[in-house]
Design a protein around this motif. Structure first.
Motif, PDB file in Angstrom:
ATOM      1  N   LYS A  27      -6.765 -11.660   6.141  1.00 13.49           N
ATOM      2  CA  LYS A  27      -6.862 -10.304   5.630  1.00 13.49           C
ATOM      3  C   LYS A  27      -7.146  -9.294   6.752  1.00 13.49           C
ATOM      4  O   LYS A  27      -6.668  -8.173   6.724  1.00 13.49           O
ATOM      5  N   GLU A  48       6.711  -1.188 -10.522  1.00 11.57           N
ATOM      6  CA  GLU A  48       6.011  -2.262  -9.815  1.00 11.57           C
ATOM      7  C   GLU A  48       4.546  -1.954  -9.538  1.00 11.57           C
ATOM      8  O   GLU A  48       3.711  -2.836  -9.482  1.00 11.57           O
ATOM      9  N   ILE A  49       4.255  -0.676  -9.318  1.00  9.80           N
ATOM     10  CA  ILE A  49       2.899  -0.289  -8.908  1.00  9.80           C
ATOM     11  C   ILE A  49       2.339   0.794  -9.820  1.00  9.80           C
ATOM     12  O   ILE A  49       3.065   1.709 -10.200  1.00  9.80           O
ATOM     13  N   LYS A 109       2.978  -5.224 -11.165  1.00  3.91           N
ATOM     14  CA  LYS A 109       2.771  -6.195 -10.084  1.00  3.91           C
ATOM     15  C   LYS A 109       1.615  -5.829  -9.166  1.00  3.91           C
ATOM     16  O   LYS A 109       0.946  -6.696  -8.625  1.00  3.91           O
ATOM     17  N   GLY A 110       1.420  -4.519  -8.970  1.00  2.00           N
ATOM     18  CA  GLY A 110       0.364  -4.094  -8.055  1.00  2.00           C
ATOM     19  C   GLY A 110      -0.395  -2.905  -8.598  1.00  2.00           C
ATOM     20  O   GLY A 110       0.173  -2.070  -9.310  1.00  2.00           O
ATOM     21  N   ILE A 111      -1.675  -2.850  -8.273  1.00  2.00           N
ATOM     22  CA  ILE A 111      -2.510  -1.746  -8.744  1.00  2.00           C
ATOM     23  C   ILE A 111      -3.265  -1.132  -7.569  1.00  2.00           C
ATOM     24  O   ILE A 111      -3.916  -1.837  -6.800  1.00  2.00           O
ATOM     25  N   TRP A 112      -3.125   0.181  -7.471  1.00  2.00           N
ATOM     26  CA  TRP A 112      -3.893   0.930  -6.474  1.00  2.00           C
ATOM     27  C   TRP A 112      -5.004   1.600  -7.252  1.00  2.00           C
ATOM     28  O   TRP A 112      -4.780   2.559  -7.980  1.00  2.00           O
ATOM     29  N   GLU A 148      -4.638 -13.545 -11.405  1.00  3.13           N
ATOM     30  CA  GLU A 148      -4.374 -13.900 -10.010  1.00  3.13           C
ATOM     31  C   GLU A 148      -3.073 -13.282  -9.459  1.00  3.13           C
ATOM     32  O   GLU A 148      -3.022 -12.852  -8.320  1.00  3.13           O
ATOM     33  N   ARG A 149      -2.068 -13.219 -10.284  1.00  2.00           N
ATOM     34  CA  ARG A 149      -0.737 -12.813  -9.799  1.00  2.00           C
ATOM     35  C   ARG A 149      -0.612 -11.321  -9.473  1.00  2.00           C
ATOM     36  O   ARG A 149       0.343 -10.890  -8.828  1.00  2.00           O
ATOM     37  N   ILE A 150      -1.568 -10.536  -9.947  1.00  2.00           N
ATOM     38  CA  ILE A 150      -1.519  -9.095  -9.708  1.00  2.00           C
ATOM     39  C   ILE A 150      -2.202  -8.767  -8.382  1.00  2.00           C
ATOM     40  O   ILE A 150      -3.306  -9.225  -8.131  1.00  2.00           O
ATOM     41  N   SER A 151      -1.541  -7.976  -7.564  1.00  2.00           N
ATOM     42  CA  SER A 151      -2.167  -7.522  -6.322  1.00  2.00           C
ATOM     43  C   SER A 151      -2.939  -6.240  -6.595  1.00  2.00           C
ATOM     44  O   SER A 151      -2.492  -5.409  -7.373  1.00  2.00           O
ATOM     45  N   GLU A 207      -5.494  -3.123  -4.718  1.00  2.00           N
ATOM     46  CA  GLU A 207      -6.152  -2.510  -3.567  1.00  2.00           C
ATOM     47  C   GLU A 207      -7.134  -1.483  -4.132  1.00  2.00           C
ATOM     48  O   GLU A 207      -6.748  -0.542  -4.819  1.00  2.00           O
ATOM     49  N   ASP A 222     -14.519  -2.691 -10.384  1.00  2.00           N
ATOM     50  CA  ASP A 222     -13.745  -3.831  -9.936  1.00  2.00           C
ATOM     51  C   ASP A 222     -13.040  -4.389 -11.150  1.00  2.00           C
ATOM     52  O   ASP A 222     -13.669  -4.880 -12.079  1.00  2.00           O
TER      53      ASP A 222
END
Lengths: 209, 209
Positions: A9, A148-149, A172-175, A186-189, A191, A181
DNA sequence: TAGATTGTTAATCGATTAACAATC
DNA sequence: TAGATTGTTAATCGATTAACAATC
Protein backbone atom coordinates in the motif's frame (compact mmCIF):
# COMPACT_ATOMS: atom_id res chain seq x y z
CA UNK A 1 1.88 -4.59 -16.34
CA UNK A 2 2.68 -8.06 -15.01
CA UNK A 3 1.68 -8.25 -11.40
CA UNK A 4 3.37 -11.05 -9.56
CA UNK A 5 3.79 -10.19 -5.88
CA UNK A 6 1.18 -7.96 -4.35
CA UNK A 7 2.34 -4.36 -4.25
CA UNK A 8 2.41 -2.76 -0.83
CA UNK A 9 0.00 0.00 0.00
CA UNK A 10 2.88 2.35 0.75
CA UNK A 11 4.04 2.06 -2.84
CA UNK A 12 0.57 2.67 -4.24
CA UNK A 13 0.19 5.81 -2.17
CA UNK A 14 3.35 7.21 -3.74
CA UNK A 15 2.39 6.55 -7.35
CA UNK A 16 -0.12 9.39 -7.75
CA UNK A 17 2.48 11.74 -6.33
CA UNK A 18 5.10 10.62 -8.83
CA UNK A 19 2.60 11.15 -11.57
CA UNK A 20 1.69 14.59 -10.30
CA UNK A 21 5.28 15.77 -10.32
CA UNK A 22 5.92 14.20 -13.71
CA UNK A 23 2.86 15.99 -15.05
CA UNK A 24 4.30 19.29 -13.93
CA UNK A 25 7.68 18.53 -15.46
CA UNK A 26 5.99 17.53 -18.69
CA UNK A 27 4.05 20.77 -18.73
CA UNK A 28 7.32 22.65 -18.33
CA UNK A 29 8.72 20.83 -21.34
CA UNK A 30 11.24 18.71 -19.43
CA UNK A 31 11.96 15.60 -21.47
CA UNK A 32 14.03 13.39 -19.23
CA UNK A 33 14.81 13.05 -15.57
CA UNK A 34 17.06 10.84 -13.47
CA UNK A 35 15.92 9.22 -10.27
CA UNK A 36 18.43 11.46 -8.51
CA UNK A 37 16.90 14.69 -9.83
CA UNK A 38 13.38 13.46 -9.25
CA UNK A 39 14.43 12.56 -5.73
CA UNK A 40 15.44 16.13 -4.98
CA UNK A 41 12.19 17.43 -6.37
CA UNK A 42 9.81 15.00 -4.77
CA UNK A 43 11.57 14.20 -1.53
CA UNK A 44 11.88 10.43 -1.72
CA UNK A 45 15.31 8.81 -2.10
CA UNK A 46 16.48 7.95 -5.59
CA UNK A 47 16.77 4.37 -4.46
CA UNK A 48 13.17 4.29 -3.35
CA UNK A 49 11.97 5.77 -6.61
CA UNK A 50 13.80 3.10 -8.59
CA UNK A 51 12.55 0.36 -6.29
CA UNK A 52 8.98 1.58 -6.55
CA UNK A 53 9.00 1.78 -10.32
CA UNK A 54 10.69 -1.57 -10.75
CA UNK A 55 7.75 -3.22 -9.07
CA UNK A 56 5.96 -2.61 -12.33
CA UNK A 57 8.67 -2.77 -14.94
CA UNK A 58 11.87 -1.17 -16.15
CA UNK A 59 10.78 2.20 -17.44
CA UNK A 60 14.18 3.86 -17.51
CA UNK A 61 17.28 3.61 -19.59
CA UNK A 62 20.72 3.09 -18.10
CA UNK A 63 22.99 6.07 -18.40
CA UNK A 64 20.10 8.30 -19.43
CA UNK A 65 17.27 8.30 -16.94
CA UNK A 66 13.52 8.26 -17.49
CA UNK A 67 11.50 9.85 -20.26
CA UNK A 68 9.15 12.21 -18.42
CA UNK A 69 6.26 11.84 -20.85
CA UNK A 70 6.63 8.09 -21.02
CA UNK A 71 6.88 7.58 -17.29
CA UNK A 72 3.89 9.82 -16.75
CA UNK A 73 1.86 7.64 -19.09
CA UNK A 74 3.15 4.40 -17.62
CA UNK A 75 2.19 5.42 -14.10
CA UNK A 76 -1.19 6.48 -15.43
CA UNK A 77 -1.58 2.99 -16.87
CA UNK A 78 -0.56 1.37 -13.61
CA UNK A 79 -3.12 3.43 -11.74
CA UNK A 80 -5.80 2.58 -14.25
CA UNK A 81 -6.12 6.09 -15.66
CA UNK A 82 -6.04 4.92 -19.26
CA UNK A 83 -9.81 4.67 -19.36
CA UNK A 84 -12.80 6.75 -18.39
CA UNK A 85 -14.83 6.01 -15.28
CA UNK A 86 -18.51 6.80 -15.06
CA UNK A 87 -19.24 8.16 -11.63
CA UNK A 88 -22.08 9.46 -9.49
CA UNK A 89 -21.97 12.01 -6.71
CA UNK A 90 -24.31 11.19 -3.83
CA UNK A 91 -25.05 14.12 -1.55
CA UNK A 92 -25.10 17.54 -3.12
CA UNK A 93 -24.44 19.84 -0.23
CA UNK A 94 -21.49 22.17 -0.40
CA UNK A 95 -18.97 19.36 -0.23
CA UNK A 96 -20.72 17.42 -2.99
CA UNK A 97 -20.79 20.52 -5.15
CA UNK A 98 -17.15 21.22 -4.44
CA UNK A 99 -16.13 17.69 -5.37
CA UNK A 100 -18.29 17.61 -8.49
CA UNK A 101 -16.75 20.80 -9.74
CA UNK A 102 -13.26 19.65 -8.80
CA UNK A 103 -13.69 16.40 -10.70
CA UNK A 104 -15.21 18.08 -13.69
CA UNK A 105 -12.39 20.58 -13.93
CA UNK A 106 -9.40 18.47 -12.98
CA UNK A 107 -10.05 14.79 -13.50
CA UNK A 108 -10.50 14.11 -17.15
CA UNK A 109 -10.72 10.34 -16.66
CA UNK A 110 -13.76 10.60 -14.42
CA UNK A 111 -17.10 11.57 -15.90
CA UNK A 112 -19.90 12.71 -13.65
CA UNK A 113 -22.87 10.86 -15.04
CA UNK A 114 -25.29 11.45 -12.19
CA UNK A 115 -25.86 13.53 -9.09
CA UNK A 116 -28.19 12.50 -6.28
CA UNK A 117 -29.41 14.01 -3.05
CA UNK A 118 -32.06 13.17 -0.48
CA UNK A 119 -33.56 16.62 -0.76
CA UNK A 120 -36.15 17.39 -3.39
CA UNK A 121 -34.40 20.67 -4.08
CA UNK A 122 -31.90 18.70 -6.08
CA UNK A 123 -34.34 18.54 -8.96
CA UNK A 124 -33.81 22.24 -9.63
CA UNK A 125 -30.09 21.69 -10.04
CA UNK A 126 -28.20 21.38 -13.31
CA UNK A 127 -24.69 20.10 -13.65
CA UNK A 128 -23.21 19.74 -17.11
CA UNK A 129 -24.65 16.69 -18.82
CA UNK A 130 -25.29 14.82 -15.58
CA UNK A 131 -28.59 13.21 -14.67
CA UNK A 132 -29.82 14.86 -11.50
CA UNK A 133 -32.35 13.35 -9.13
CA UNK A 134 -33.23 12.21 -5.63
CA UNK A 135 -31.71 9.11 -4.03
CA UNK A 136 -34.78 7.08 -4.90
CA UNK A 137 -33.50 6.83 -8.45
CA UNK A 138 -29.93 6.05 -7.44
CA UNK A 139 -30.00 2.27 -7.61
CA UNK A 140 -31.61 2.04 -11.00
CA UNK A 141 -29.34 4.68 -12.48
CA UNK A 142 -26.18 2.98 -11.28
CA UNK A 143 -27.32 -0.36 -12.63
CA UNK A 144 -28.35 0.91 -16.03
CA UNK A 145 -25.51 3.27 -16.74
CA UNK A 146 -22.43 1.25 -16.04
CA UNK A 147 -21.44 3.40 -13.08
CA UNK A 148 -18.22 2.24 -11.49
CA UNK A 149 -17.50 4.82 -8.80
CA UNK A 150 -19.64 6.71 -6.30
CA UNK A 151 -18.51 9.78 -4.42
CA UNK A 152 -20.31 9.81 -1.09
CA UNK A 153 -20.62 13.25 0.46
CA UNK A 154 -23.72 12.74 2.59
CA UNK A 155 -23.64 13.38 6.35
CA UNK A 156 -22.26 10.76 8.71
CA UNK A 157 -25.65 9.22 9.61
CA UNK A 158 -26.53 8.54 5.98
CA UNK A 159 -23.19 7.15 4.89
CA UNK A 160 -23.81 3.46 5.47
CA UNK A 161 -27.31 3.34 4.03
CA UNK A 162 -26.22 5.10 0.85
CA UNK A 163 -23.30 2.71 0.60
CA UNK A 164 -25.64 -0.27 0.99
CA UNK A 165 -27.77 0.97 -1.88
CA UNK A 166 -24.72 1.45 -4.05
CA UNK A 167 -23.31 -1.97 -3.27
CA UNK A 168 -26.68 -3.46 -4.03
CA UNK A 169 -26.62 -1.69 -7.38
CA UNK A 170 -23.24 -3.16 -8.22
CA UNK A 171 -20.87 -0.26 -7.61
CA UNK A 172 -17.17 -1.11 -7.79
CA UNK A 173 -15.48 1.74 -5.96
CA UNK A 174 -16.41 4.28 -3.33
CA UNK A 175 -14.74 7.58 -2.61
CA UNK A 176 -15.99 8.18 0.88
CA UNK A 177 -16.19 11.63 2.47
CA UNK A 178 -18.91 10.76 4.93
CA UNK A 179 -16.76 10.46 8.08
CA UNK A 180 -17.73 6.90 8.88
CA UNK A 181 -15.86 3.71 8.13
CA UNK A 182 -18.23 1.91 5.82
CA UNK A 183 -18.93 -1.79 6.09
CA UNK A 184 -18.48 -3.12 2.62
CA UNK A 185 -18.03 -6.47 0.91
CA UNK A 186 -14.45 -7.42 0.17
CA UNK A 187 -14.90 -6.88 -3.57
CA UNK A 188 -15.64 -3.16 -3.27
CA UNK A 189 -12.70 -0.77 -3.29
CA UNK A 190 -12.91 2.19 -1.00
CA UNK A 191 -10.85 5.28 -0.38
CA UNK A 192 -11.74 7.19 2.78
CA UNK A 193 -11.12 10.88 3.24
CA UNK A 194 -11.52 11.40 6.97
CA UNK A 195 -11.41 15.13 7.46
CA UNK A 196 -11.30 14.96 11.21
CA UNK A 197 -8.40 12.49 11.30
CA UNK A 198 -6.42 14.79 9.10
CA UNK A 199 -7.15 17.89 11.16
CA UNK A 200 -6.35 16.12 14.42
CA UNK A 201 -3.04 14.88 13.08
CA UNK A 202 -2.24 18.49 12.24
CA UNK A 203 -2.98 19.50 15.82
CA UNK A 204 -0.52 16.87 17.00
CA UNK A 205 2.25 18.02 14.68
CA UNK A 206 1.81 21.58 15.89
CA UNK A 207 2.03 20.55 19.50
CA UNK A 208 5.10 18.53 18.70
CA UNK A 209 7.05 21.57 17.51
CA UNK B 1 2.97 13.69 28.24
CA UNK B 2 6.71 13.01 28.45
CA UNK B 3 8.09 12.63 24.99
CA UNK B 4 11.36 10.79 24.86
CA UNK B 5 11.82 9.04 21.51
CA UNK B 6 10.13 10.66 18.55
CA UNK B 7 6.85 8.94 17.73
CA UNK B 8 6.58 7.53 14.24
CA UNK B 9 4.19 9.08 11.77
CA UNK B 10 2.37 5.78 11.40
CA UNK B 11 1.43 5.86 15.07
CA UNK B 12 0.21 9.46 14.87
CA UNK B 13 -2.00 8.65 11.93
CA UNK B 14 -3.73 5.96 13.96
CA UNK B 15 -4.43 8.09 17.03
CA UNK B 16 -7.33 10.11 15.60
CA UNK B 17 -8.90 6.86 14.51
CA UNK B 18 -8.64 5.37 18.00
CA UNK B 19 -10.21 8.50 19.37
CA UNK B 20 -13.01 8.39 16.83
CA UNK B 21 -13.96 4.84 17.76
CA UNK B 22 -13.66 5.56 21.46
CA UNK B 23 -15.92 8.56 21.00
CA UNK B 24 -18.58 6.33 19.48
CA UNK B 25 -18.26 3.77 22.26
CA UNK B 26 -18.52 6.54 24.81
CA UNK B 27 -21.66 7.83 23.14
CA UNK B 28 -23.12 4.35 23.34
CA UNK B 29 -22.42 4.28 27.06
CA UNK B 30 -19.66 1.66 26.92
CA UNK B 31 -17.45 2.12 29.97
CA UNK B 32 -14.49 -0.17 29.45
CA UNK B 33 -12.86 -1.98 26.59
CA UNK B 34 -9.97 -4.42 26.23
CA UNK B 35 -7.38 -4.09 23.51
CA UNK B 36 -8.75 -7.34 22.12
CA UNK B 37 -12.29 -6.02 21.74
CA UNK B 38 -11.08 -2.72 20.38
CA UNK B 39 -8.96 -4.66 17.93
CA UNK B 40 -11.99 -6.40 16.49
CA UNK B 41 -13.83 -3.14 16.17
CA UNK B 42 -11.11 -1.02 14.68
CA UNK B 43 -9.15 -3.55 12.70
CA UNK B 44 -5.67 -3.19 14.17
CA UNK B 45 -4.14 -6.01 16.21
CA UNK B 46 -4.51 -5.88 19.98
CA UNK B 47 -0.76 -5.92 20.23
CA UNK B 48 -0.43 -2.90 18.01
CA UNK B 49 -3.03 -1.00 19.99
CA UNK B 50 -1.16 -1.62 23.24
CA UNK B 51 2.15 -0.74 21.64
CA UNK B 52 0.77 2.49 20.22
CA UNK B 53 -0.74 3.61 23.48
CA UNK B 54 2.31 2.71 25.52
CA UNK B 55 4.31 5.20 23.53
CA UNK B 56 2.52 7.81 25.59
CA UNK B 57 1.87 6.12 28.89
CA UNK B 58 0.09 3.24 30.56
CA UNK B 59 -3.56 4.11 30.25
CA UNK B 60 -4.97 0.68 30.98
CA UNK B 61 -5.36 -1.53 33.98
CA UNK B 62 -4.22 -5.13 34.01
CA UNK B 63 -7.00 -7.63 34.16
CA UNK B 64 -9.56 -4.97 33.33
CA UNK B 65 -8.79 -3.10 30.14
CA UNK B 66 -9.12 0.58 29.33
CA UNK B 67 -11.67 3.09 30.55
CA UNK B 68 -13.32 4.34 27.38
CA UNK B 69 -13.94 7.88 28.61
CA UNK B 70 -10.48 8.19 30.08
CA UNK B 71 -8.69 6.85 27.04
CA UNK B 72 -10.74 9.13 24.81
CA UNK B 73 -9.59 12.11 26.83
CA UNK B 74 -6.00 10.97 27.03
CA UNK B 75 -5.75 10.59 23.27
CA UNK B 76 -7.36 14.01 22.90
CA UNK B 77 -4.62 15.40 25.14
CA UNK B 78 -1.91 13.66 23.15
CA UNK B 79 -3.29 15.13 19.93
CA UNK B 80 -3.50 18.57 21.47
CA UNK B 81 -7.29 18.76 21.48
CA UNK B 82 -7.45 20.02 25.04
CA UNK B 83 -7.42 23.63 23.89
CA UNK B 84 -9.15 25.77 21.30
CA UNK B 85 -7.44 26.80 18.10
CA UNK B 86 -8.24 30.05 16.36
CA UNK B 87 -8.35 29.43 12.64
CA UNK B 88 -8.92 31.20 9.34
CA UNK B 89 -10.32 29.81 6.12
CA UNK B 90 -8.65 31.21 3.03
CA UNK B 91 -10.61 30.72 -0.17
CA UNK B 92 -14.36 30.71 0.11
CA UNK B 93 -15.47 28.82 -2.93
CA UNK B 94 -17.59 25.74 -2.46
CA UNK B 95 -14.79 23.77 -0.84
CA UNK B 96 -14.03 26.59 1.58
CA UNK B 97 -17.69 26.84 2.47
CA UNK B 98 -17.95 23.10 2.92
CA UNK B 99 -14.93 23.01 5.21
CA UNK B 100 -16.03 26.02 7.21
CA UNK B 101 -19.40 24.48 7.88
CA UNK B 102 -17.85 21.09 8.63
CA UNK B 103 -15.49 22.61 11.17
CA UNK B 104 -18.17 24.72 12.75
CA UNK B 105 -20.47 21.74 13.16
CA UNK B 106 -18.05 18.99 14.06
CA UNK B 107 -14.82 20.36 15.43
CA UNK B 108 -15.48 22.06 18.72
CA UNK B 109 -11.80 22.69 19.38
CA UNK B 110 -11.39 24.79 16.26
CA UNK B 111 -12.95 28.22 16.09
CA UNK B 112 -13.33 29.95 12.74
CA UNK B 113 -12.22 33.46 13.50
CA UNK B 114 -11.86 34.72 9.96
CA UNK B 115 -12.75 33.95 6.36
CA UNK B 116 -10.90 35.40 3.39
CA UNK B 117 -11.22 35.29 -0.36
CA UNK B 118 -9.65 37.07 -3.30
CA UNK B 119 -13.03 38.01 -4.68
CA UNK B 120 -14.75 41.14 -3.52
CA UNK B 121 -18.01 39.21 -3.33
CA UNK B 122 -16.77 37.80 -0.05
CA UNK B 123 -17.73 41.04 1.65
CA UNK B 124 -21.39 40.16 1.27
CA UNK B 125 -20.89 36.91 3.13
CA UNK B 126 -21.66 36.23 6.76
CA UNK B 127 -20.45 33.26 8.72
CA UNK B 128 -21.26 33.01 12.42
CA UNK B 129 -19.06 35.39 14.38
CA UNK B 130 -16.21 35.26 11.87
CA UNK B 131 -14.52 38.31 10.43
CA UNK B 132 -14.99 38.18 6.66
CA UNK B 133 -12.86 40.06 4.16
CA UNK B 134 -10.60 39.96 1.13
CA UNK B 135 -7.08 38.53 1.24
CA UNK B 136 -5.62 42.01 1.56
CA UNK B 137 -6.58 41.96 5.23
CA UNK B 138 -5.34 38.44 5.84
CA UNK B 139 -1.87 39.17 7.15
CA UNK B 140 -2.91 41.79 9.64
CA UNK B 141 -5.82 39.71 10.91
CA UNK B 142 -3.67 36.64 11.52
CA UNK B 143 -1.07 38.69 13.35
CA UNK B 144 -3.50 40.51 15.58
CA UNK B 145 -5.83 37.69 16.49
CA UNK B 146 -3.57 34.92 17.60
CA UNK B 147 -4.50 32.71 14.65
CA UNK B 148 -2.71 29.39 14.74
CA UNK B 149 -4.14 27.45 11.82
CA UNK B 150 -5.12 28.33 8.27
CA UNK B 151 -7.29 26.20 6.04
CA UNK B 152 -6.22 26.82 2.45
CA UNK B 153 -8.90 26.08 -0.12
CA UNK B 154 -7.81 28.39 -2.90
CA UNK B 155 -7.09 27.03 -6.39
CA UNK B 156 -3.74 25.41 -7.15
CA UNK B 157 -2.16 28.54 -8.66
CA UNK B 158 -2.83 30.61 -5.57
CA UNK B 159 -1.77 28.07 -2.97
CA UNK B 160 1.87 29.06 -2.56
CA UNK B 161 1.32 32.80 -2.48
CA UNK B 162 -1.39 32.50 0.15
CA UNK B 163 0.88 30.23 2.17
CA UNK B 164 3.70 32.77 1.94
CA UNK B 165 1.45 35.48 3.33
CA UNK B 166 0.35 33.24 6.16
CA UNK B 167 3.90 32.22 7.03
CA UNK B 168 4.87 35.85 6.99
CA UNK B 169 2.05 36.57 9.42
CA UNK B 170 3.28 33.90 11.81
CA UNK B 171 0.87 31.04 11.19
CA UNK B 172 1.77 27.77 12.92
CA UNK B 173 -0.19 25.15 11.01
CA UNK B 174 -1.68 24.78 7.55
CA UNK B 175 -4.44 22.44 6.47
CA UNK B 176 -3.83 22.42 2.77
CA UNK B 177 -6.50 21.55 0.20
CA UNK B 178 -4.94 23.46 -2.65
CA UNK B 179 -3.46 20.51 -4.57
CA UNK B 180 0.11 21.75 -4.48
CA UNK B 181 2.90 20.76 -2.17
CA UNK B 182 3.67 23.99 -0.39
CA UNK B 183 7.20 25.15 0.28
CA UNK B 184 7.24 26.05 3.94
CA UNK B 185 9.80 26.69 6.66
CA UNK B 186 10.57 23.73 8.87
CA UNK B 187 8.74 25.25 11.82
CA UNK B 188 5.34 25.25 10.12
CA UNK B 189 3.22 22.11 10.43
CA UNK B 190 1.24 21.10 7.41
CA UNK B 191 -1.34 18.49 6.59
CA UNK B 192 -2.06 18.01 2.92
CA UNK B 193 -5.31 16.71 1.55
CA UNK B 194 -4.53 15.82 -2.03
CA UNK B 195 -7.84 14.96 -3.61
CA UNK B 196 -6.34 13.70 -6.82
CA UNK B 197 -3.88 11.37 -5.10
CA UNK B 198 -6.73 9.84 -3.18
CA UNK B 199 -8.92 9.36 -6.25
CA UNK B 200 -6.09 7.88 -8.27
CA UNK B 201 -5.27 5.40 -5.53
CA UNK B 202 -8.91 4.34 -5.65
CA UNK B 203 -8.62 3.73 -9.39
CA UNK B 204 -5.64 1.48 -8.72
CA UNK B 205 -7.42 -0.56 -6.07
CA UNK B 206 -10.35 -1.10 -8.42
CA UNK B 207 -8.09 -2.27 -11.20
CA UNK B 208 -6.36 -4.56 -8.76
CA UNK B 209 -9.54 -6.51 -8.00
C1' DT C 1 35.10 4.35 -25.18
C1' DA C 2 34.08 6.64 -20.70
C1' DG C 3 30.46 8.39 -17.93
C1' DA C 4 26.09 8.15 -16.27
C1' DT C 5 22.36 5.97 -14.44
C1' DT C 6 19.46 2.21 -14.29
C1' DG C 7 17.77 -2.41 -12.41
C1' DT C 8 18.48 -5.44 -8.78
C1' DT C 9 20.59 -7.79 -4.94
C1' DA C 10 22.16 -7.34 -0.21
C1' DA C 11 22.23 -4.81 4.23
C1' DT C 12 19.92 -1.99 7.37
C1' DC C 13 16.43 -0.08 9.63
C1' DG C 14 11.90 0.37 11.57
C1' DA C 15 7.39 -1.25 12.43
C1' DT C 16 4.36 -4.99 13.57
C1' DT C 17 3.38 -9.17 15.89
C1' DA C 18 4.07 -12.65 19.37
C1' DA C 19 5.02 -13.97 23.88
C1' DC C 20 4.95 -13.61 28.63
C1' DA C 21 5.87 -11.79 33.23
C1' DA C 22 3.63 -8.30 36.05
C1' DT C 23 -0.44 -7.14 38.32
C1' DC C 24 -5.16 -5.73 38.95
C1' DT D 1 -7.16 -16.82 44.86
C1' DA D 2 -7.79 -17.52 39.81
C1' DG D 3 -8.66 -15.23 35.57
C1' DA D 4 -8.02 -11.57 32.69
C1' DT D 5 -5.53 -8.29 30.46
C1' DT D 6 -2.07 -5.00 30.51
C1' DG D 7 2.82 -3.25 29.74
C1' DT D 8 6.96 -4.56 27.75
C1' DT D 9 10.62 -7.35 25.85
C1' DA D 10 11.93 -10.37 22.09
C1' DA D 11 11.11 -12.25 17.41
C1' DT D 12 9.51 -11.53 12.93
C1' DC D 13 8.35 -9.29 9.12
C1' DG D 14 8.43 -5.75 5.68
C1' DA D 15 10.03 -1.53 3.82
C1' DT D 16 13.81 1.56 2.94
C1' DT D 17 18.49 2.43 1.86
C1' DA D 18 22.98 1.25 0.12
C1' DA D 19 25.84 -0.87 -3.12
C1' DC D 20 27.15 -2.35 -7.44
C1' DA D 21 27.09 -4.96 -11.72
C1' DA D 22 24.73 -4.34 -16.11
C1' DT D 23 24.23 -1.47 -19.90
C1' DC D 24 22.90 2.47 -22.58
Amino acid sequence: MKQTKPISKAVIKRLPRYRRYLGELKKKGVEKISSKDLSELIGYTASQIRQDLNNFGGFGQQGYGYSVANLYDEIGNILGLNKTYEIVVVGFGRLGQAMASYIDKNEKQFHIAGIFDVSNKIKDVEFKDAFVSTCEDLKEFVQKNNIEIAVITVPREKGQIVADTLVDAGIKGIWNFSSVDLELPERISVENVHMSDSLHALAYYMKDK
